[in-house]
Design a protein around this motif. Sequence first.
Motif, PDB file in Angstrom:
ATOM      1  N   ASP A  38      10.353  60.872  15.119  1.00  0.00           N
ATOM      2  CA  ASP A  38       9.545  59.727  15.555  1.00  0.00           C
ATOM      3  C   ASP A  38       9.579  59.694  17.077  1.00  0.00           C
ATOM      4  N   GLU A  39       8.562  60.283  17.711  1.00  0.00           N
ATOM      5  CA  GLU A  39       8.569  60.455  19.169  1.00  0.00           C
ATOM      6  C   GLU A  39       8.606  59.127  19.927  1.00  0.00           C
ATOM      7  N   LYS A  40       7.945  58.108  19.370  1.00  0.00           N
ATOM      8  CA  LYS A  40       7.830  56.843  20.093  1.00  0.00           C
ATOM      9  C   LYS A  40       8.744  55.773  19.503  1.00  0.00           C
ATOM     10  N   LEU A  41       9.910  56.216  19.062  1.00  0.00           N
ATOM     11  CA  LEU A  41      10.897  55.303  18.482  1.00  0.00           C
ATOM     12  C   LEU A  41      11.266  54.214  19.482  1.00  0.00           C
ATOM     13  N   VAL A  42      11.243  52.959  19.040  1.00  0.00           N
ATOM     14  CA  VAL A  42      11.588  51.846  19.935  1.00  0.00           C
ATOM     15  C   VAL A  42      12.988  51.313  19.683  1.00  0.00           C
ATOM     16  N   GLU A  43      13.561  51.670  18.530  1.00  0.00           N
ATOM     17  CA  GLU A  43      14.944  51.294  18.249  1.00  0.00           C
ATOM     18  C   GLU A  43      15.515  52.256  17.215  1.00  0.00           C
ATOM     19  N   VAL A  44      16.829  52.312  17.132  1.00  0.00           N
ATOM     20  CA  VAL A  44      17.485  53.212  16.201  1.00  0.00           C
ATOM     21  C   VAL A  44      17.287  52.686  14.776  1.00  0.00           C
ATOM     22  N   PRO A  45      16.806  53.526  13.840  1.00  0.00           N
ATOM     23  CA  PRO A  45      16.623  53.075  12.459  1.00  0.00           C
ATOM     24  C   PRO A  45      17.927  52.510  11.883  1.00  0.00           C
ATOM     25  N   ARG A  46      17.838  51.352  11.273  1.00  0.00           N
ATOM     26  CA  ARG A  46      19.035  50.674  10.771  1.00  0.00           C
ATOM     27  C   ARG A  46      19.744  51.468   9.676  1.00  0.00           C
ATOM     28  N   VAL A  47      18.975  52.266   8.939  1.00  0.00           N
ATOM     29  CA  VAL A  47      19.614  53.014   7.843  1.00  0.00           C
ATOM     30  C   VAL A  47      20.709  53.949   8.355  1.00  0.00           C
ATOM     31  N   LEU A  48      20.600  54.377   9.612  1.00  0.00           N
ATOM     32  CA  LEU A  48      21.613  55.273  10.165  1.00  0.00           C
ATOM     33  C   LEU A  48      22.958  54.581  10.313  1.00  0.00           C
ATOM     34  N   GLU A  49      22.945  53.276  10.505  1.00  0.00           N
ATOM     35  CA  GLU A  49      24.183  52.542  10.711  1.00  0.00           C
ATOM     36  C   GLU A  49      25.053  52.529   9.464  1.00  0.00           C
ATOM     37  N   GLU A  50      24.447  52.767   8.302  1.00  0.00           N
ATOM     38  CA  GLU A  50      25.184  52.716   7.049  1.00  0.00           C
ATOM     39  C   GLU A  50      25.729  54.085   6.648  1.00  0.00           C
ATOM     40  N   MET A  51      25.408  55.113   7.398  1.00  0.00           N
ATOM     41  CA  MET A  51      25.787  56.471   7.012  1.00  0.00           C
ATOM     42  C   MET A  51      27.065  56.902   7.731  1.00  0.00           C
ATOM     43  N   LYS A  52      27.889  57.662   7.008  1.00  0.00           N
ATOM     44  CA  LYS A  52      29.185  58.068   7.560  1.00  0.00           C
ATOM     45  C   LYS A  52      29.425  59.577   7.487  1.00  0.00           C
ATOM     46  N   ASN A  53      28.741  60.258   6.577  1.00  0.00           N
ATOM     47  CA  ASN A  53      29.094  61.647   6.291  1.00  0.00           C
ATOM     48  C   ASN A  53      28.065  62.658   6.789  1.00  0.00           C
ATOM     49  N   VAL A  54      27.270  62.266   7.765  1.00  0.00           N
ATOM     50  CA  VAL A  54      26.254  63.171   8.301  1.00  0.00           C
ATOM     51  C   VAL A  54      26.909  64.349   9.027  1.00  0.00           C
ATOM     52  N   GLN A  55      26.419  65.542   8.719  1.00  0.00           N
ATOM     53  CA  GLN A  55      26.952  66.747   9.363  1.00  0.00           C
ATOM     54  C   GLN A  55      25.961  67.365  10.359  1.00  0.00           C
ATOM     55  N   THR A  56      24.679  67.121  10.138  1.00  0.00           N
ATOM     56  CA  THR A  56      23.646  67.671  11.019  1.00  0.00           C
ATOM     57  C   THR A  56      22.679  66.576  11.418  1.00  0.00           C
ATOM     58  N   LEU A  57      22.424  66.453  12.717  1.00  0.00           N
ATOM     59  CA  LEU A  57      21.405  65.519  13.195  1.00  0.00           C
ATOM     60  C   LEU A  57      20.510  66.248  14.178  1.00  0.00           C
ATOM     61  N   ILE A  58      19.233  66.351  13.818  1.00  0.00           N
ATOM     62  CA  ILE A  58      18.233  66.956  14.691  1.00  0.00           C
ATOM     63  C   ILE A  58      17.292  65.848  15.132  1.00  0.00           C
ATOM     64  N   SER A  79      30.217  57.148  16.993  1.00  0.00           N
ATOM     65  CA  SER A  79      31.050  56.149  16.331  1.00  0.00           C
ATOM     66  C   SER A  79      31.019  56.292  14.807  1.00  0.00           C
ATOM     67  N   ASN A  80      29.873  56.740  14.240  1.00  0.00           N
ATOM     68  CA  ASN A  80      29.726  56.805  12.781  1.00  0.00           C
ATOM     69  C   ASN A  80      29.910  58.199  12.193  1.00  0.00           C
ATOM     70  N   PHE A  81      29.385  59.208  12.883  1.00  0.00           N
ATOM     71  CA  PHE A  81      29.311  60.535  12.283  1.00  0.00           C
ATOM     72  C   PHE A  81      30.509  61.384  12.719  1.00  0.00           C
ATOM     73  N   LYS A  82      31.647  61.103  12.181  1.00  0.00           N
ATOM     74  CA  LYS A  82      32.877  61.787  12.583  1.00  0.00           C
ATOM     75  C   LYS A  82      32.935  63.236  12.115  1.00  0.00           C
ATOM     76  N   TYR A  83      32.084  63.591  11.139  1.00  0.00           N
ATOM     77  CA  TYR A  83      32.116  64.950  10.603  1.00  0.00           C
ATOM     78  C   TYR A  83      30.934  65.785  11.108  1.00  0.00           C
ATOM     79  N   LEU A  84      30.309  65.323  12.175  1.00  0.00           N
ATOM     80  CA  LEU A  84      29.122  65.985  12.701  1.00  0.00           C
ATOM     81  C   LEU A  84      29.438  67.424  13.125  1.00  0.00           C
ATOM     82  N   ARG A  85      28.626  68.361  12.625  1.00  0.00           N
ATOM     83  CA  ARG A  85      28.807  69.773  12.963  1.00  0.00           C
ATOM     84  C   ARG A  85      27.690  70.303  13.856  1.00  0.00           C
TER      85      ARG A  85
END
Length: 348
Positions: A38-58, A79-85
């Motif tokens: 989402d190129e013109k994102l105006v705020e961080v999607p709230r659904v991300l705040e509930e996630m803890k086990n994300v390993q890849t974020l592009i 703060s949330n994605f402690k297992y980010l690879r």
Amino acid sequence: MHDLVHDLALDVSQKECKTVNSETETVDENIRHLLLCDEKLVEVPRVLEEMKNVQTLIVQDGSMRSKIVDKSLINLCFSNFKYLRALKLRKSPLTALPKSIGTLKHLRDLDLGRCKDISELPKSFYKLRSLQWLDLGVSSLKQLPDSVQRLIELRHLVITIEAKHLKEIPAGCWTYLQYLELRTCMELECLPEGMQYLKSLRTLVLSNCYKLVSLPRSLKFLTKLEHLQIVSCLEMNLKMEPQEEEDKDLQLSLKTLSLVNLPALTDLPRLLLQGSSSTLQQLQIKFCQHLSVLPAWLLNVTSLHKLEIENCSNLSALPEGIDRLTNQRELRIHQCRKLSKRYRENGG
């Protein structure tokens, strides 16, 4: 791939992979790999705040977003994605990374390519002990940070700096590095001391380093180097003659050499090419206007499969006896005016 295989791949990946934008309302808790699109994102999607086990974020092309959004996004990651690879932030408008990046103990892949406003890295950067893949190309770094030199697990490094000289590479640094690219280092005049310590290096790319004049002779110690590419280095000349007795018996491993847009080039690197006489398969020479002849010793590179010469307007001769390169499968010559004049149909 076949349609059935494609459908199967989609079905399997949907359990762990998800594309997220500002309108996404729910994300399965089993999702491990996220594409924020989402190129013109105006705020961080709230659904991300509930996630803890994300390993890849592009995070797709962020050039249209505000710095505030990207800063919030990064703070959330740390703060949330402690297992980010893997974290890919190409073209982000960020001006700095937070100190907390050092907490990502599992991070292996960090892409900050074309983050043009990042001029320094936080001191905690050296704590990324698992980092293997780092892209800092087309950034605004003044010098190679010590924290990057301390990343001993690095396999792949792309970097841009604004300094005339790179810091010396100490022994024991980057012993596993396989790919090194210096991109758009427009003030760089020479490669760093200590190149001989990069014993695992397989690919070296030098592009748009306008003031780089020559290669260091220490490259002869890189016995695993297979691919050397030099592009748009306007002052580069590659005259490298064997000088010592040991130079005659070099056993190098170059497979491909690509020389593109080198207007100052008048010689080929004999030291490296003769050392790779039994391994070199492809030689590409393009837009090298001052190269007038190919040297006779090139016939010693008996392993050559493909020779490609393009837009070398002053090249007037190929070596006599080039037909002795019996392993050659392809010879391509394009836009070389002086060679074209000498061509005789059915005569050579």
